[in-house]
Design an enzyme around this catalytic site. Sequence first.
Site, PDB file in Angstrom:
ATOM      1  N   GLU A 135       0.852  -1.198   0.000  1.00 54.21           N
ATOM      2  CA  GLU A 135       0.000   0.000   0.000  1.00 54.21           C
ATOM      3  C   GLU A 135       0.882   1.241   0.000  1.00 54.21           C
ATOM      4  O   GLU A 135       0.683   2.147  -0.784  1.00 54.21           O
ATOM      5  CB  GLU A 135      -0.948   0.007   1.211  1.00 54.21           C
ATOM      6  CG  GLU A 135      -1.841   1.258   1.207  1.00 54.21           C
ATOM      7  CD  GLU A 135      -2.911   1.284   2.305  1.00 54.21           C
ATOM      8  OE1 GLU A 135      -3.225   0.229   2.892  1.00 54.21           O
ATOM      9  OE2 GLU A 135      -3.452   2.375   2.561  1.00 54.21           O
ATOM     10  N   ARG A 194      -7.439   2.962  13.263  1.00 62.12           N
ATOM     11  CA  ARG A 194      -8.292   1.779  13.093  1.00 62.12           C
ATOM     12  C   ARG A 194      -8.247   0.895  14.341  1.00 62.12           C
ATOM     13  O   ARG A 194      -9.216   0.223  14.676  1.00 62.12           O
ATOM     14  CB  ARG A 194      -7.922   0.984  11.829  1.00 62.12           C
ATOM     15  CG  ARG A 194      -8.935  -0.100  11.481  1.00 62.12           C
ATOM     16  CD  ARG A 194      -8.719  -0.713  10.111  1.00 62.12           C
ATOM     17  NE  ARG A 194      -9.303   0.067   9.044  1.00 62.12           N
ATOM     18  CZ  ARG A 194     -10.578   0.012   8.661  1.00 62.12           C
ATOM     19  NH1 ARG A 194     -11.410  -0.826   9.259  1.00 62.12           N
ATOM     20  NH2 ARG A 194     -11.018   0.763   7.682  1.00 62.12           N
ATOM     21  N   GLU A 207     -10.518  -8.406   4.656  1.00 64.74           N
ATOM     22  CA  GLU A 207      -9.815  -8.404   5.935  1.00 64.74           C
ATOM     23  C   GLU A 207     -10.557  -9.057   7.105  1.00 64.74           C
ATOM     24  O   GLU A 207      -9.917  -9.696   7.947  1.00 64.74           O
ATOM     25  CB  GLU A 207      -9.448  -6.964   6.334  1.00 64.74           C
ATOM     26  CG  GLU A 207      -8.445  -6.314   5.408  1.00 64.74           C
ATOM     27  CD  GLU A 207      -8.389  -4.812   5.639  1.00 64.74           C
ATOM     28  OE1 GLU A 207      -9.348  -4.118   5.263  1.00 64.74           O
ATOM     29  OE2 GLU A 207      -7.399  -4.343   6.213  1.00 64.74           O
TER      30      GLU A 207
END
Length: 762
Positions: free
Chosen positions: A226, A304, A710
């Site tokens: 990423e 997160r 995920e």
Amino acid sequence: MKNIDITSHVRGESVYVDDIPVRTGTLYGAVFDSPMPHGVLRDPDVSDAGQMAGVIRVVTAKDIPGENQIGIVVDDEPLFAEKVVHYVGQPIALVLAESESRAMAAARKIRVDIDPLPVIIDPREASKKGALIGKPRTFSLGNIDQAWETCDHVFEGVAESGGQEHLYIETQGSYAYRTENGGIRIFSSNQSPTVVQKTVARVLDVPMHKVEVDVRRLGGGFGGKESQGTVWAVMAALGAYITKRAVKLVLHRLDDLRMTGKRHPYSSDFKIGLTEDLEIVAYEVSFYQNAGAFTDLSPAVLERTLFHATGSYFVPNVRATAAGCRTNLPPNTAMRGFGGPQGMFVMEAAIAKAAEALGVDASTIQKKNLLREGDAFPYGQKTERCQAVNCWTEVEERCDIDALREEVATFNADNRLFKKGIAFMPVCFGISFTKIHMNQAGALVHIYQDGSVGVSTGATEMGQGVNTKMAQVAAQVLSVSPDRIKIETTNTTRVANTSPTAASASADMNGKAVEKAGLALSGRLKRFAAKELGHPESGASAWIEIRNEQVYDRGVKTDLAWNDLVMGAYLARVDLTEHAYYATPGIHFDTDTEKGCPFAYHVYGTAVTVATVDCLRGTYEIDAVHVVHDFGKSMNPLIDRGQAEGGILQGIGWMTMEELRYSEEGRLLSNTLSTYKIPDISSTPREMNIHFLETAGSPLAILKSKAIGEPPLMYGIGAYFAIRNAIRAARQDKALPLSAPITPERVLLSLYDTPQRATGSE
Ligand code: MTE
Ligand code: HPA
Ligand code: MOS
């Protein structure tokens, strides 16, 4: 529908970076990286390397025409170390040579002088010394300070979870060459084509339009490409820019292991308060995130973690604080779950600690406190279409939990050297990028004159099957056979300003864009068909339907088939191309109040894991993982099941066997695949029963098919607690640490008070 890549994969015909035919004169890159974890860097001596046969150039920070800067969130990461090195493995120079072996041999001749500076590898030590990345953040709900007084039981503890190597099969790599007028084209194994484009532009000091990034597919990313695929893409581009020759840079496995960041290890303090009847009233947690040397994506990962701090439970009084801690390790980065698993592990650890102290089964506390419809998360969002309880009760029924418990109890009573344990693991995972602006995607759809269709999106295929899903969406909305659809490479000149393929949201967002483009095209074709069929009046296209490549007029099948429709439309000068853009509606978040509605929806599920521990060897097997998972209306059960199975296994690996070890000087000790163990076929659960809970899905999920990339990883946390429960069946008296991974070595240390000798005379 089968994965569209399946045949070429099996035949070995699928193209990865290393398979791209190279151009004449291609140069090969080898990276020279820091041998020291922290220190002042004197000018590297590259003269010996530069004089070796076949070496064309040694590139260092001084050769960069633009900025020596590749930070994705904060500008704190140089492409090449300049004055200070911050971790073992930090790139210092790039050797470009006629062959890879010459480049590598030359890189070994580079000499550096580094004056050592103090080294920190522990996040708590970093925090004490004020070495933080950004400000610590706190999410809270209710009134935690008052809440403790209302608790009948309060427990505190420490939980640790380790890092995790992505171990994509295709290592990091890129291929770049110059095009005319100062342009540059880069083929990269990368989740973030636009990040590469932007960063190359910055480093080369050229506008973004000079830089074209193309991604056919990745041999796995798992978050590791990423932000961290960018480094090698920029190096290849820089090399090509400077030498005017094509440059290929593909990392060897051991270099990749050493130089790239991984899942963030976390060390956390928790405090949990319950009532007499096991309601969780208060939960306080402090996360110390081991971020590594540079910011990378750490603040987003940290966020997160906070979003998932209370897992699948409703807790009325919460204070969750998280600090990103700067250490002398490679910058840790996105990895499947993106901080969510780390947050949820601590919550489960707190519940386990409470359950063990109170002498109840953890599942009693878990079940009692599951999220219900309309419950608020600490960040303000409320659950909608909450499936936590449904998944839990359904899996209890499907695995026949009472019989299973009975079986395990009997087994444990009958066996001294083997013990079994069971654990529940409920998952609730928020879908959307937590950075609101990233929730956008685009698609470009062409219908060609023969009726075949080309689809480009911002999503990259990394094995998760997004291209197959995009083909399904296009086929469904145009009502043509999937054979007519081709998914093009992901290319910054076709779809611009793409978000990374990440956050499990790529199929949703890019799929919605494809859907929109398809609807626009089919609308146009229907208007044309209406005229062709003798209905010139406006609004007549409402009578027209395209079904399985055939045109219907007011429900009656006509002679007009897809091919003729398209050709006719072309001759009538109807635009057969559409670009569409999608931005997830309704999401918002205020970082001042730490409240909002950040997720399009949540994904729910529960796993029941059964493990058997060999109490002599410390080894274990996962007997079974029973899952009930809310897939919504799965658009591709085959792919979605594969994602669930892969995610579960990767989660089990993280929790049980994948142990990253660094020396005190920050040197990766588990730097090979013989010392870093990932799950293989023999450590796969003997049974994996994944049940699709058919639900209405969410309108924000593509075709109501919920995101799957995920969430299943977190079922792996159940393996940790199943093994722990098996150990407890052998040693109820012993206090066990809450530290993952629970490797066989740690199992043995938990089972025995003093290390046992392998040989002896007794
Ligand atoms: N599956 C495979 N086979 N390979 C991968 O690299 N990455 C995972 C997941 N599944 C990955 C994978 C991660 S980290 C994410 S965020 C999602 O796929 C991304 O794809 P999606 O948004 O299309 O689900
Ligand atoms: N998930 C994955 N990748 C991301 C996110 C996220 O929430 N935010 C930024 N990059
Ligand atoms: Mo996935 S960690 O969001 O690439």
